[in-house]
Design a protein around this motif. Structure first.
Motif, PDB file in Angstrom:
ATOM      1  N   LEU A  29      -8.678  -3.477  -5.621  1.00 11.44           N
ATOM      2  CA  LEU A  29      -7.667  -4.407  -5.108  1.00 11.44           C
ATOM      3  C   LEU A  29      -6.527  -4.595  -6.102  1.00 11.44           C
ATOM      4  O   LEU A  29      -5.359  -4.682  -5.699  1.00 11.44           O
ATOM      5  CB  LEU A  29      -8.311  -5.745  -4.756  1.00 11.44           C
ATOM      6  CG  LEU A  29      -9.261  -5.712  -3.565  1.00 11.44           C
ATOM      7  CD1 LEU A  29      -9.924  -7.081  -3.377  1.00 11.44           C
ATOM      8  CD2 LEU A  29      -8.555  -5.276  -2.298  1.00 11.44           C
ATOM      9  N   ASN A  30      -6.855  -4.650  -7.390  1.00 12.61           N
ATOM     10  CA  ASN A  30      -5.803  -4.748  -8.408  1.00 12.61           C
ATOM     11  C   ASN A  30      -4.913  -3.525  -8.394  1.00 12.61           C
ATOM     12  O   ASN A  30      -3.687  -3.629  -8.518  1.00 12.61           O
ATOM     13  CB  ASN A  30      -6.419  -4.938  -9.800  1.00 12.61           C
ATOM     14  CG  ASN A  30      -6.970  -6.325 -10.002  1.00 12.61           C
ATOM     15  OD1 ASN A  30      -6.545  -7.273  -9.355  1.00 12.61           O
ATOM     16  ND2 ASN A  30      -7.933  -6.437 -10.889  1.00 12.61           N
ATOM     17  N   ASP A  31      -5.524  -2.334  -8.257  1.00 13.13           N
ATOM     18  CA  ASP A  31      -4.741  -1.091  -8.203  1.00 13.13           C
ATOM     19  C   ASP A  31      -3.839  -1.062  -6.977  1.00 13.13           C
ATOM     20  O   ASP A  31      -2.681  -0.641  -7.052  1.00 13.13           O
ATOM     21  CB  ASP A  31      -5.655   0.129  -8.213  1.00 13.13           C
ATOM     22  CG  ASP A  31      -6.322   0.374  -9.556  1.00 13.13           C
ATOM     23  OD1 ASP A  31      -5.978  -0.321 -10.541  1.00 13.13           O
ATOM     24  OD2 ASP A  31      -7.199   1.260  -9.619  1.00 13.13           O
ATOM     25  N   LEU A  32      -4.371  -1.498  -5.838  1.00 13.07           N
ATOM     26  CA  LEU A  32      -3.557  -1.538  -4.624  1.00 13.07           C
ATOM     27  C   LEU A  32      -2.418  -2.546  -4.776  1.00 13.07           C
ATOM     28  O   LEU A  32      -1.280  -2.269  -4.378  1.00 13.07           O
ATOM     29  CB  LEU A  32      -4.416  -1.889  -3.407  1.00 13.07           C
ATOM     30  CG  LEU A  32      -5.312  -0.775  -2.892  1.00 13.07           C
ATOM     31  CD1 LEU A  32      -6.270  -1.315  -1.838  1.00 13.07           C
ATOM     32  CD2 LEU A  32      -4.497   0.385  -2.345  1.00 13.07           C
ATOM     33  N   SER A  33      -2.724  -3.687  -5.360  1.00 15.99           N
ATOM     34  CA  SER A  33      -1.702  -4.708  -5.575  1.00 15.99           C
ATOM     35  C   SER A  33      -0.603  -4.185  -6.496  1.00 15.99           C
ATOM     36  O   SER A  33       0.593  -4.386  -6.233  1.00 15.99           O
ATOM     37  CB  SER A  33      -2.335  -5.961  -6.165  1.00 15.99           C
ATOM     38  OG  SER A  33      -1.369  -6.941  -6.415  1.00 15.99           O
ATOM     39  N   ASN A  40       8.230   2.137  -3.849  1.00 20.62           N
ATOM     40  CA  ASN A  40       9.537   2.704  -3.577  1.00 20.62           C
ATOM     41  C   ASN A  40       9.521   3.069  -2.098  1.00 20.62           C
ATOM     42  O   ASN A  40       8.619   3.766  -1.657  1.00 20.62           O
ATOM     43  CB  ASN A  40       9.734   3.949  -4.453  1.00 20.62           C
ATOM     44  CG  ASN A  40      11.018   4.672  -4.171  1.00 20.62           C
ATOM     45  OD1 ASN A  40      11.589   4.574  -3.089  1.00 20.62           O
ATOM     46  ND2 ASN A  40      11.472   5.425  -5.152  1.00 20.62           N
ATOM     47  N   PRO A  41      10.479   2.623  -1.316  1.00 22.98           N
ATOM     48  CA  PRO A  41      10.453   2.905   0.122  1.00 22.98           C
ATOM     49  C   PRO A  41      10.294   4.387   0.456  1.00 22.98           C
ATOM     50  O   PRO A  41       9.751   4.731   1.501  1.00 22.98           O
ATOM     51  CB  PRO A  41      11.796   2.382   0.618  1.00 22.98           C
ATOM     52  CG  PRO A  41      12.208   1.370  -0.385  1.00 22.98           C
ATOM     53  CD  PRO A  41      11.640   1.840  -1.701  1.00 22.98           C
ATOM     54  N   LEU A  48       0.183   4.450  -1.904  1.00 24.87           N
ATOM     55  CA  LEU A  48      -1.007   3.733  -1.447  1.00 24.87           C
ATOM     56  C   LEU A  48      -2.122   4.709  -1.096  1.00 24.87           C
ATOM     57  O   LEU A  48      -3.297   4.472  -1.404  1.00 24.87           O
ATOM     58  CB  LEU A  48      -0.671   2.846  -0.244  1.00 24.87           C
ATOM     59  CG  LEU A  48       0.254   1.675  -0.546  1.00 24.87           C
ATOM     60  CD1 LEU A  48       0.645   0.957   0.737  1.00 24.87           C
ATOM     61  CD2 LEU A  48      -0.378   0.719  -1.538  1.00 24.87           C
ATOM     62  N   ASN A  49      -1.761   5.821  -0.480  1.00 19.92           N
ATOM     63  CA  ASN A  49      -2.732   6.843  -0.136  1.00 19.92           C
ATOM     64  C   ASN A  49      -3.389   7.405  -1.397  1.00 19.92           C
ATOM     65  O   ASN A  49      -4.595   7.649  -1.421  1.00 19.92           O
ATOM     66  CB  ASN A  49      -2.061   7.951   0.674  1.00 19.92           C
ATOM     67  CG  ASN A  49      -3.062   8.878   1.314  1.00 19.92           C
ATOM     68  OD1 ASN A  49      -4.159   8.474   1.665  1.00 19.92           O
ATOM     69  ND2 ASN A  49      -2.674  10.133   1.479  1.00 19.92           N
ATOM     70  N   ARG A  50      -2.605   7.594  -2.449  1.00 22.21           N
ATOM     71  CA  ARG A  50      -3.133   8.098  -3.711  1.00 22.21           C
ATOM     72  C   ARG A  50      -4.184   7.159  -4.280  1.00 22.21           C
ATOM     73  O   ARG A  50      -5.269   7.584  -4.680  1.00 22.21           O
ATOM     74  CB  ARG A  50      -2.017   8.302  -4.733  1.00 22.21           C
ATOM     75  CG  ARG A  50      -2.498   8.842  -6.083  1.00 22.21           C
ATOM     76  CD  ARG A  50      -1.441   8.724  -7.169  1.00 22.21           C
ATOM     77  NE  ARG A  50      -1.054   7.350  -7.478  1.00 22.21           N
ATOM     78  CZ  ARG A  50      -1.786   6.503  -8.207  1.00 22.21           C
ATOM     79  NH1 ARG A  50      -2.942   6.867  -8.701  1.00 22.21           N
ATOM     80  NH2 ARG A  50      -1.347   5.282  -8.440  1.00 22.21           N
ATOM     81  N   GLU A  54      -8.112   8.105  -4.690  1.00 25.96           N
ATOM     82  CA  GLU A  54      -8.788   8.108  -5.988  1.00 25.96           C
ATOM     83  C   GLU A  54     -10.033   7.231  -5.972  1.00 25.96           C
ATOM     84  O   GLU A  54     -11.082   7.609  -6.503  1.00 25.96           O
ATOM     85  CB  GLU A  54      -7.830   7.650  -7.086  1.00 25.96           C
ATOM     86  CG  GLU A  54      -6.771   8.681  -7.411  1.00 25.96           C
ATOM     87  CD  GLU A  54      -5.753   8.204  -8.431  1.00 25.96           C
ATOM     88  OE1 GLU A  54      -5.837   7.038  -8.894  1.00 25.96           O
ATOM     89  OE2 GLU A  54      -4.861   9.003  -8.768  1.00 25.96           O
ATOM     90  N   TRP A  55      -9.939   6.062  -5.353  1.00 27.15           N
ATOM     91  CA  TRP A  55     -11.097   5.179  -5.298  1.00 27.15           C
ATOM     92  C   TRP A  55     -12.180   5.721  -4.361  1.00 27.15           C
ATOM     93  O   TRP A  55     -13.368   5.550  -4.619  1.00 27.15           O
ATOM     94  CB  TRP A  55     -10.678   3.760  -4.924  1.00 27.15           C
ATOM     95  CG  TRP A  55     -10.268   3.008  -6.140  1.00 27.15           C
ATOM     96  CD1 TRP A  55      -9.001   2.753  -6.567  1.00 27.15           C
ATOM     97  CD2 TRP A  55     -11.133   2.471  -7.135  1.00 27.15           C
ATOM     98  NE1 TRP A  55      -9.025   2.076  -7.761  1.00 27.15           N
ATOM     99  CE2 TRP A  55     -10.327   1.879  -8.131  1.00 27.15           C
ATOM    100  CE3 TRP A  55     -12.517   2.419  -7.295  1.00 27.15           C
ATOM    101  CZ2 TRP A  55     -10.858   1.253  -9.250  1.00 27.15           C
ATOM    102  CZ3 TRP A  55     -13.043   1.788  -8.411  1.00 27.15           C
ATOM    103  CH2 TRP A  55     -12.224   1.218  -9.373  1.00 27.15           C
TER     104      TRP A  55
END
Length: 81
Positions: A29-33, A40-41, A48-50, A54-55
């Protein structure tokens, strides 16, 4: 610090979450946040997919008791280590 368990109303969306402990889930969750904070648009979805990719791979490794033990220095339940 113990992280709260994530909402599991939709377990089929990310079935690999069951292989992450609460600390790992909090890190996810921290990584996603962090990824959202720096979006960057032009590459928002790919970033987010990356993170999710990875997780998910981390969870796959942690699902294997031998690999989990090797990575976390924890004994394998029922193993010979």
């Amino acid at each position: 610090m113990t992280a709260p368990a994530p909402n599991t109303d939709h377990p089929d969306a990310f079935p690999w979450l069951k292989h992450l402990d609460n600390e790992d889930r909090a890190s996810l969750l921290n990584d996603l946040s962090a990824a959202v904070d720096t979006l960057n648009p032009d590459d928002a979805i790919s970033e987010l997919n990356r993170v999710v990719h990875e997780w998910a791979n981390t969870a796959i490794v942690l699902a294997d008791p031998n690999l989990r033990a090797a990575l976390t220095d924890k004994d394998i339940p029922g193993g010979t280590q």
